[in-house]
Design a protein around this motif. Structure first.
Motif, short mmCIF file in Angstrom:
data_model
loop_
_atom_site.label_atom_id
_atom_site.label_comp_id
_atom_site.label_asym_id
_atom_site.label_seq_id
_atom_site.Cartn_x
_atom_site.Cartn_y
_atom_site.Cartn_z
N GLY A 76 -37.62 15.55 -41.34
CA GLY A 76 -38.92 14.93 -41.53
C GLY A 76 -38.94 13.58 -42.20
N ILE A 77 -37.78 12.92 -42.35
CA ILE A 77 -37.75 11.62 -43.03
C ILE A 77 -37.30 10.47 -42.15
N MET A 78 -36.77 10.77 -40.98
CA MET A 78 -36.10 9.75 -40.17
C MET A 78 -37.04 8.63 -39.71
N LYS A 79 -38.22 8.98 -39.23
CA LYS A 79 -39.16 7.96 -38.76
C LYS A 79 -39.60 7.06 -39.92
N ALA A 80 -39.85 7.66 -41.07
CA ALA A 80 -40.26 6.87 -42.25
C ALA A 80 -39.15 5.92 -42.68
N VAL A 81 -37.92 6.41 -42.71
CA VAL A 81 -36.78 5.56 -43.08
C VAL A 81 -36.63 4.42 -42.07
N ALA A 82 -36.71 4.73 -40.78
CA ALA A 82 -36.60 3.69 -39.75
C ALA A 82 -37.69 2.64 -39.91
N THR A 83 -38.91 3.08 -40.14
CA THR A 83 -40.04 2.17 -40.32
C THR A 83 -39.80 1.24 -41.50
N ASN A 84 -39.32 1.79 -42.61
CA ASN A 84 -39.06 0.99 -43.81
C ASN A 84 -37.91 0.01 -43.60
N ALA A 123 -39.68 20.01 -34.33
CA ALA A 123 -40.33 18.97 -35.14
C ALA A 123 -39.29 18.01 -35.71
N ASN A 124 -38.16 18.55 -36.13
CA ASN A 124 -37.08 17.71 -36.66
C ASN A 124 -36.52 16.81 -35.56
N ILE A 125 -36.34 17.36 -34.37
CA ILE A 125 -35.84 16.57 -33.25
C ILE A 125 -36.84 15.48 -32.88
N ALA A 126 -38.13 15.79 -32.91
CA ALA A 126 -39.16 14.78 -32.62
C ALA A 126 -39.10 13.64 -33.64
#
Length: 162
Positions: A76-84, A123-126
């Motif tokens: 649940g953190i990957m999209k947030a990390v990528a965005t940052n 959800a994790n894969i998404a």
């Protein structure tokens, strides 16, 4: 000497990357939530406490760097990390960013994506897939390893595709 901002440097992939970068005489700025988990020491290593899900921490970590490498992994953190990371690269005019996701992301293998979803949750894969897409849309590079082993010497064998 290249100055590298490294995220996920306390895990297996990230710590191996840090070792190789330091052996190649690069300078590494390693952002870690728990700096005491960093097992290596080196004159060219700067460990700073912070979290990849914090935009401010990421901006501070990449300042003055030439390249960003993310070996982050988590639920649940990957999209947030990528965005940052993308925002920080834009802010500091960093043109090279490499982001490790997983085989199966970005349509690379629907079968693997399905099997991974059954194991770690869809959800994790998404979340991984969303991060992968954001990185590619920003013009950066994703790395989708088929499997990561315990630390060891690199084999020198890889397959690169577009």
């Amino acid at each position: 000497m290249v100055k590298v901002a490294l995220f996920g440097g306390t895990g297996g992939c990230g710590s191996a990357f840090a070792d190789y970068a330091l052996e190649a005489n690069h300078s590494v700025v390693l952002l870690a939530r728990t700096p005491s988990k960093v097992e290596i020491t080196h004159d060219n290593l700067n460990v700073i406490e912070g979290d990849g899900t914090s935009a401010e921490d990421v901006k501070k970590a990449v300042e003055g760097c030439d390249v960003v490498v993310s070996c982050v992994g988590g639920h649940g953190i990957m999209k947030a990390v990528a965005t940052n990371i993308i925002a920080a690269c834009d802010m500091h005019d960093i043109k090279r960013c490499y982001f490790v996701t997983s085989l199966g992301m970005g349509g690379s293998s629907p079968t693997v994506r399905f099997v991974l979803g059954c194991v770690v949750g869809f959800a994790n894969i998404a979340d991984y897939d969303a991060a992968d897409k954001k990185i590619l849309d920003a013009g950066f590079t994703t790395v989708r390893p088929t499997g990561l082993t315990e630390r060891g010497e690199p084999t020198g064998k890889y397959l690169a595709t577009n």
